[in-house]
Motif scaffolding. Structure first.
Motif, short mmCIF file in Angstrom:
data_model
loop_
_atom_site.label_atom_id
_atom_site.label_comp_id
_atom_site.label_asym_id
_atom_site.label_seq_id
_atom_site.Cartn_x
_atom_site.Cartn_y
_atom_site.Cartn_z
N THR A 135 0.79 -1.24 0.00
CA THR A 135 0.00 0.00 0.00
C THR A 135 0.82 1.28 0.00
OG1 THR A 135 -0.13 -0.07 2.42
CG2 THR A 135 -1.91 -1.14 1.19
N SER A 136 2.14 1.21 0.06
CA SER A 136 2.93 2.44 0.08
C SER A 136 4.33 2.16 -0.42
CB SER A 136 3.01 3.02 1.51
OG SER A 136 3.92 2.27 2.30
N TRP A 139 8.37 1.42 -7.29
CA TRP A 139 7.01 1.52 -6.77
C TRP A 139 6.20 2.42 -7.69
CZ3 TRP A 139 3.06 0.25 -3.79
CH2 TRP A 139 2.14 1.20 -3.40
N HIS A 146 0.20 1.27 -7.57
CA HIS A 146 0.51 0.46 -6.38
C HIS A 146 1.17 -0.88 -6.72
CE1 HIS A 146 -2.56 2.66 -3.59
NE2 HIS A 146 -1.65 3.46 -4.11
N CYS A 195 4.50 -3.05 -7.05
CA CYS A 195 5.84 -3.01 -6.47
C CYS A 195 6.71 -4.05 -7.17
CB CYS A 195 5.77 -3.30 -4.97
SG CYS A 195 7.38 -3.44 -4.16
N GLU A 218 0.20 6.23 -6.84
CA GLU A 218 -1.25 6.27 -6.97
C GLU A 218 -1.68 6.86 -8.31
OE1 GLU A 218 -5.22 5.88 -6.00
OE2 GLU A 218 -3.62 5.37 -4.57
#
Length: 343
Positions: A45-46, A65, A75, A77, A68
């Motif tokens: 998520t980050s 990464w 999102h 990775c 958004e």
């Protein structure tokens, strides 16, 4: 114990603020061939969680990464196993090494004399480090994870005159000289003592800029006469352990002075200038606001009309209106060199 209010937040994933909120060891809009990927994750998520996944995978040397704002694959990775610098253009993505930290297993003593801010629910050390990098006056951060009772707490500190060892403690500077960047092969083996991946991540959503004191930084001087745009071509290369006489290594602060000029070149001069084959020039505007770290892009002219045949991300500070300092990586390859000018 007094808890200070959380007053400084930054937006790390806001598409109009490229580089804003990222450490200089991270580079955006460039990545690797997917053939070098060892895994791709769609459930993280980050950017911090993506970097943590690379950090805990012993084969991972770099990650990318997708932000958004990515138009097709937000999102995602990507974990890579490669020693080559990134060469594939990307869109709305950030790439970097498994870690940007160089902390030790201590916690700094805190008090009203040295605490700038205390942040809670900070689930990754790099997130705490980033806050320190972007916060005026922060020279050290202390971050805690399990089993420390203040786990997920980040202290932003003006100094760390006293510290003590403890489990789950991590204290370090906002920038590390020995962290590999996406423009060179990694030179540090990362062995995390704790692998921690939460199920959710809180991303701050307010933006700000951080003032700095240029005099508190080590600034190296680029003053070789062959670096000036009026000098012809050559074979010099701004890479670590190469032949450029005034280059002291990547991810350091530099200023132009002396025979090299007073600032980085701001236009494409053609090839065979600045003592190199492919000259580097600043495509971004110089910052007008003083003592604020801003992001920029350097283009390397590799031909006509290839004014930006290669590029790299940098940071720039207008130091009190007196001079500019530049946070520079090694050039993507040889023979490329950052150029200076007088005006």
């Amino acid at each position: 114990t007094t808890m200070w209010p959380i007053t400084q937040f930054f937006s790390f994933l806001f598409p109009s603020l490229q580089f804003q909120g990222y450490l200089p060891c991270l580079t955006n809009n460039i990545t690797w061939d997917v053939d070098s990927a060892i895994s791709i994750h769609a459930d993280l998520t980050s950017i911090y969680e993506c970097q943590a996944a690379c950090y805990s995978n012993t084969s991972c040397t770099f990650f990318t990464w997708n932000e958004e704002s990515h138009p097709h694959y937000p999102h995602l990775c990507f974990l890579f196993e490669t020693s080559s610098p990134p060469s594939f253009p990307g869109s709305d993505c950030v790439s970097g090494p498994p870690s940007c930290t160089c902390s030790d297993g201590t916690s700094c003593d805190v008090g009203e004399h040295n605490v700038i801010n205390i942040l809670t629910d900070i689930q990754y050390e790099t997130e705490c480090q980033t806050f320190c990098f972007l916060t005026e006056g922060c020279s050290t951060y202390s971050w805690h994870t399990q089993p420390h009772p203040l786990h997920q707490t980040c202290f932003l500190l003006a100094d760390c005159s006293e510290s003590y060892p403890c489990d789950g403690c991590h204290s370090g500077p906002p920038l590390c000289d020995d962290v590999p960047s996406t423009t060179s092969s990694p030179t540090t083996t990362y062995s995390p003592t704790t692998t921690y991946r939460p199920t959710t991540t809180t991303i701050p959503t307010t933006t700000t800029t951080a003032g700095i004191d240029c005099s508190s930084y080590t600034i190296y001087t680029l003053d070789d006469e062959t670096r000036n745009v009026d000098y012809g071509g050559g074979s010099y290369c701004d890479q670590t352990d190469q032949n450029s006489p005034d280059w002291k290594g990547e991810w350091k602060w530099y200023r132009f002075a002396g025979s090299a000029g007073v600032r980085m070149l701001d236009y494409p001069p053609g090839t065979d200038h600045c003592g190199s084959l492919y000259p580097g020039w600043l495509q971004s505007d110089l910052p007008s606001e003083e003592n604020v770290i801003e992001s920029g892009k350097v283009c390397f002219q590799t031909g006509i009309p290839l004014e930006c045949g290669m590029e790299t991300a940098i940071h720039i500070v207008n130091c009190d209106g007196d001079f500019f300092m530049y946070y520079l990586p090694d050039t993507p390859e040889c023979t490329l060199r950052y150029c200076g000018m007088y005006k």
